[in-house]
Design a protein around this motif. Structure first.
Motif, PDB file in Angstrom:
ATOM      1  N   PRO A   1      37.048  36.816  52.543  1.00  0.00           N
ATOM      2  CA  PRO A   1      36.373  36.388  51.311  1.00  0.00           C
ATOM      3  C   PRO A   1      36.963  37.060  50.084  1.00  0.00           C
ATOM      4  O   PRO A   1      37.460  38.191  50.132  1.00  0.00           O
ATOM      5  CB  PRO A   1      34.917  36.807  51.531  1.00  0.00           C
ATOM      6  N   ARG A   2      36.915  36.359  48.968  1.00  0.00           N
ATOM      7  CA  ARG A   2      37.380  36.913  47.697  1.00  0.00           C
ATOM      8  C   ARG A   2      36.460  38.051  47.281  1.00  0.00           C
ATOM      9  O   ARG A   2      35.249  37.896  47.212  1.00  0.00           O
ATOM     10  CB  ARG A   2      37.386  35.802  46.635  1.00  0.00           C
ATOM     11  N   GLY A   3      37.037  39.193  47.027  1.00  0.00           N
ATOM     12  CA  GLY A   3      36.240  40.362  46.684  1.00  0.00           C
ATOM     13  C   GLY A   3      37.001  41.635  46.980  1.00  0.00           C
ATOM     14  O   GLY A   3      38.233  41.651  47.021  1.00  0.00           O
ATOM     15  N   PRO A   4      36.281  42.748  47.216  1.00  0.00           N
ATOM     16  CA  PRO A   4      36.936  44.051  47.361  1.00  0.00           C
ATOM     17  C   PRO A   4      37.939  44.117  48.510  1.00  0.00           C
ATOM     18  O   PRO A   4      38.989  44.747  48.364  1.00  0.00           O
ATOM     19  CB  PRO A   4      35.758  45.010  47.606  1.00  0.00           C
ATOM     20  N   VAL A   5      37.625  43.486  49.651  1.00  0.00           N
ATOM     21  CA  VAL A   5      38.543  43.578  50.799  1.00  0.00           C
ATOM     22  C   VAL A   5      39.857  42.882  50.487  1.00  0.00           C
ATOM     23  O   VAL A   5      40.943  43.445  50.678  1.00  0.00           O
ATOM     24  CB  VAL A   5      37.890  42.981  52.065  1.00  0.00           C
ATOM     25  N   ARG A   6      39.766  41.659  49.982  1.00  0.00           N
ATOM     26  CA  ARG A   6      40.999  40.939  49.664  1.00  0.00           C
ATOM     27  C   ARG A   6      41.754  41.626  48.530  1.00  0.00           C
ATOM     28  O   ARG A   6      42.993  41.706  48.556  1.00  0.00           O
ATOM     29  CB  ARG A   6      40.713  39.481  49.311  1.00  0.00           C
ATOM     30  N   ASP A   7      41.034  42.111  47.522  1.00  0.00           N
ATOM     31  CA  ASP A   7      41.698  42.807  46.419  1.00  0.00           C
ATOM     32  C   ASP A   7      42.442  44.039  46.917  1.00  0.00           C
ATOM     33  O   ASP A   7      43.545  44.348  46.455  1.00  0.00           O
ATOM     34  CB  ASP A   7      40.679  43.212  45.356  1.00  0.00           C
ATOM     35  N   THR A   8      41.842  44.753  47.874  1.00  0.00           N
ATOM     36  CA  THR A   8      42.514  45.927  48.437  1.00  0.00           C
ATOM     37  C   THR A   8      43.764  45.528  49.196  1.00  0.00           C
ATOM     38  O   THR A   8      44.808  46.186  49.093  1.00  0.00           O
ATOM     39  CB  THR A   8      41.555  46.689  49.367  1.00  0.00           C
ATOM     40  N   LEU A   9      43.689  44.435  49.954  1.00  0.00           N
ATOM     41  CA  LEU A   9      44.865  43.967  50.684  1.00  0.00           C
ATOM     42  C   LEU A   9      45.966  43.520  49.721  1.00  0.00           C
ATOM     43  O   LEU A   9      47.158  43.721  49.994  1.00  0.00           O
ATOM     44  CB  LEU A   9      44.485  42.825  51.620  1.00  0.00           C
ATOM     45  N   HIS A  10      45.589  42.922  48.602  1.00  0.00           N
ATOM     46  CA  HIS A  10      46.589  42.560  47.603  1.00  0.00           C
ATOM     47  C   HIS A  10      47.218  43.804  46.963  1.00  0.00           C
ATOM     48  O   HIS A  10      48.389  43.774  46.569  1.00  0.00           O
ATOM     49  CB  HIS A  10      45.956  41.703  46.507  1.00  0.00           C
ATOM     50  N   GLY A  11      46.440  44.872  46.837  1.00  0.00           N
ATOM     51  CA  GLY A  11      46.937  46.083  46.200  1.00  0.00           C
ATOM     52  C   GLY A  11      46.412  46.308  44.804  1.00  0.00           C
ATOM     53  O   GLY A  11      46.972  47.113  44.056  1.00  0.00           O
ATOM     54  N   VAL A  12      45.321  45.637  44.430  1.00  0.00           N
ATOM     55  CA  VAL A  12      44.759  45.799  43.085  1.00  0.00           C
ATOM     56  C   VAL A  12      44.416  47.256  42.783  1.00  0.00           C
ATOM     57  O   VAL A  12      44.736  47.753  41.698  1.00  0.00           O
ATOM     58  CB  VAL A  12      43.524  44.882  42.898  1.00  0.00           C
ATOM     59  N   PRO A  13      43.802  48.002  43.707  1.00  0.00           N
ATOM     60  CA  PRO A  13      43.450  49.392  43.370  1.00  0.00           C
ATOM     61  C   PRO A  13      44.654  50.289  43.095  1.00  0.00           C
ATOM     62  O   PRO A  13      44.545  51.265  42.344  1.00  0.00           O
ATOM     63  CB  PRO A  13      42.682  49.873  44.612  1.00  0.00           C
ATOM     64  N   ILE A  14      45.813  49.992  43.685  1.00  0.00           N
ATOM     65  CA  ILE A  14      46.974  50.869  43.483  1.00  0.00           C
ATOM     66  C   ILE A  14      47.926  50.320  42.419  1.00  0.00           C
ATOM     67  O   ILE A  14      48.882  51.002  42.045  1.00  0.00           O
ATOM     68  CB  ILE A  14      47.737  51.110  44.797  1.00  0.00           C
ATOM     69  N   GLY A  15      47.690  49.103  41.945  1.00  0.00           N
ATOM     70  CA  GLY A  15      48.482  48.584  40.842  1.00  0.00           C
ATOM     71  C   GLY A  15      49.776  47.909  41.224  1.00  0.00           C
ATOM     72  O   GLY A  15      50.561  47.512  40.354  1.00  0.00           O
TER      73      GLY A  15
END
Length: 314
Positions: free
Chosen positions: A62-76
């Motif tokens: 689902p779109r949200g924190p898990v997917r964002d983390t896999l994309h790398g949003v938290p590390i830039g």
């Protein structure tokens, strides 16, 4: 404007890329690069079916924190290139130790560690691949197939070690190393030739570097709460009026150059119409991926005539 679901991979016709390579004219030396063989792969429509399977697999996250983390949003920056270091490093080390005396247990442990690290690396790769253009997805399918094959070969090697068949184990691990190398070559093509995961808006601060104020039109010409496109020289801008204030970002999405001015404005953010990267209007920061780099933001002011002026921050 055409809207593209983040997981279908279907983009407007103007975004399709077909790579061609010029043939050397008579009398000129012809430079042959190994990457030239990638053009047929990028245009292989037969790979669209397995690419759709990968998109369906990514859609289960689902779109949200898990997917964002896999994309790398938290590390830039994208997570996948960082995540693959563990399995590749472990497997290469195991293959080297295979030819050193009395290192069998260490090689087996390294192979097991690599197999454990392959799962999160693969998950990050799948979600990134689902939000790309078709030529990138086609190369990505073969890249993924190489990595799946490598997992199978190293698994066979680990089983052979457990059964105390060292020569068979070394054979499987050597084959796995060759397969990983092929997958790494394809990954390099995705990253450096097809710019998958690159920041496509990084050039804005260099093309607009005078730090002077430029007029983009009267405030009353801007619709309230809706994205419109204006230009600063050759640089397209996303302009959103919110009351008596104006937010201005670079218009081309940092993820894959999508037109943000054709996207929706929601809760102080703009959503890219191509792959649903979401940026905060006030400062350009990424709220949701697949984008990982912030969108360039411009300073704004109103003059006495209520005209909007913008500039690139120093």
């Amino acid at each position: 404007a055409p809207r593209v679901d983040s997981l279908t991979g279907r983009l407007p016709a103007r975004t399709a890329t077909t790579r061609t390579y010029r043939v050397a004219e008579a009398g000129q030396p012809q430079v042959m690069r190994i990457t030239n063989v990638m053009a047929p792969l990028e245009n292989a429509e037969a790979l669209d079916r397995p690419a759709s399977w990968l998109r369906e697999l990514a859609a289960k996250i689902p779109r949200g924190p898990v997917r964002d983390t896999l994309h790398g949003v938290p590390i830039g920056h994208p997570m996948h290139p960082a995540a693959v270091q563990l399995p590749i490093g472990a497997w290469v080390s195991a293959s080297i130790l295979d030819f050193a005396p009395r290192t069998g247990p260490a090689s087996a442990l390294l192979i097991a560690v690599g197999l454990g690290g392959a799962a999160p690396a693969a998950a990050a790769g799948v979600v990134d691949l689902a939000a790309t253009r078709k030529p990138q997805q086609r190369v990505g399918v073969v890249h993924a197939a190489c990595n799946v094959a490598a997992v199978g070969l190293y698994s066979a090697s680990l089983i052979a070690r457990i059964r105390r068949r060292p020569w068979r184990a070394r054979k499987w691990s050597t084959a796995g190393l060759v397969t990983v190398a092929a997958g790494g070559f394809l990954g390099g093509h995705l990253a450096y030739r097809q710019a998958t995961g690159a920041n496509h808006a990084d050039h804005v601060s260099f093309t607009v570097d005078d730090h002077e104020w430029h007029a983009v039109g009267p405030l009353e010409d801007l619709p309230e709460g809706r994205a419109v496109r204006r230009h600063l020289g050759d640089t397209p801008l996303l302009v959103v009026r919110r009351g008596n204030g104006v937010d201005v970002l670079a218009d081309r999405c940092a993820h894959l150059d999508g037109p943000l001015s054709e996207g929706d404005v929601e809760d102080g953010c703009v959503v890219c119409p191509w792959h649903e990267s979401t940026y905060r209007l006030s400062d350009g920061e990424v709220v949701h991926g697949p984008a990982t780099a912030p969108q360039p933001v411009f300073e704004t002011r109103l003059d006495d005539g209520n005209d909007v002026w913008v500039r690139m921050p120093a």
